[in-house]
Design an enzyme around this catalytic site. Sequence first.
Site, mmCIF file in Angstrom:
data_model
loop_
_atom_site.group_PDB
_atom_site.id
_atom_site.type_symbol
_atom_site.label_atom_id
_atom_site.label_comp_id
_atom_site.label_asym_id
_atom_site.label_seq_id
_atom_site.Cartn_x
_atom_site.Cartn_y
_atom_site.Cartn_z
ATOM 1 N N GLY A 170 -27.616 13.728 -57.220
ATOM 2 C CA GLY A 170 -28.922 13.316 -56.700
ATOM 3 C C GLY A 170 -29.163 11.831 -56.861
ATOM 4 O O GLY A 170 -29.653 11.160 -55.941
ATOM 5 N N ASP A 171 -28.810 11.293 -58.016
ATOM 6 C CA ASP A 171 -28.959 9.854 -58.238
ATOM 7 C C ASP A 171 -28.075 9.059 -57.280
ATOM 8 O O ASP A 171 -28.485 8.028 -56.739
ATOM 9 C CB ASP A 171 -28.572 9.506 -59.675
ATOM 10 N N SER A 172 -26.851 9.533 -57.104
ATOM 11 C CA SER A 172 -25.908 8.800 -56.257
ATOM 12 C C SER A 172 -26.328 8.821 -54.797
ATOM 13 O O SER A 172 -26.212 7.811 -54.091
ATOM 14 C CB SER A 172 -24.502 9.390 -56.424
#
Length: 399
Positions: A170-172
């Site tokens: 999700g962060d990436s």
Amino acid sequence: MTTPTRPLAGLKVVELGSLIAGPFAARIMGEFGAEVIKIESPDGGDPLRKWRKLYEGTSLWWYLQSRNKKSVTANLKHPDGLEVVRRLVAEADIVVENFRPGVLEKLGLGWETLSALNPGLVMLRLSGFGQSGPMAQQPGFGAIGESMGGLRYVTGFPDRPPVKTGISIGDSIAALWGVIGTLMALRHKEMNGGKGQVVDVALYEAVFAMMESLVPEFDVFGFVRERTGNIMPGITPSNTHTTRDGRHITIGANGDAIFRRLMLAMGRSDLADDPTLADNAGRDARRDELYALIDAWVAGHDEADALAALAAAEVPASRIFSVTDMFADPQFLAREMLQSVKLPDGRDCRMPGVVPKLSATPGRCEWVGPALGEHTDAVLQTIGYDAAAIAALRRDGAI
């Protein structure tokens, strides 16, 4: 041979972030030539420095995530530390930040303040829920974005609870959207008199935007996509199968011509010529039957033999790669996706190569993640601080 100029050369990025989403976005910019000045607290710096596997006390992830960056310490609780940041931002093209919305405003580093200081500034803001809405000021990590954005609900097997992927996806994903948005904002700036803007990326929205036809299928048909393991209902055949020697391979034969080649490779000319299987709709209607047949065929072969037969038939297939497989794979090596770098003590260490590959102006790694505050003096000298002023800032706890 002259080293080509990278496409973001000449851009200055001030990174006000930690851990994953913001720093990953800035890492990509740095790989393609931007000068990335990472602001860290003098009291320990980015927590990523101590996450996962440590080598000589420093995270190997840190060395990767912060490659090509300059580390400058600034105490954001000290007025002189804030002044250092403001002076850096005054000369920057981009600010990347992933604080909870409202935090920078309380520090006097919000968009209104910074854009008044530097009207051409592009500010990439990554947060759990975006800069507006009733949840804006709630904390939110990538795991929450994956859950709220729909990814975790559809990941796993139907008879088990939802699962996460093995990385902070999700962060990436949010970081990638952030880089895309920043480049679009820079293009707008070029075409419209040099005026900057905010790029607002919410982690849950970044994930939600990747969810294919989830929304229209529900809106039109009331269909709720559920967990289906390794298959994708409506796209057949595409699945993971186990070989005789206990390895796992993925076969993607959902194209009409590819499916026919797979059946011929399996010795099933009857199915290759079956008109009811000539298109995806017909194959999906007989999904369970086809997967049972492919399972049985793969189970009758060792991995190497199965992959050789599929390659000869030009059927997309692959083993499920571990990192051990990657280190020995000719494709990874030919594409320079395992790049050798030097850690601070001189030890060789391989890291992922740069993506994407640009033919004329490729990205590269020039150095690994720096020591805390390694570039503080050199960077501050470029914005008017002399040695005595820097020593005073350090003595007063501002840097």
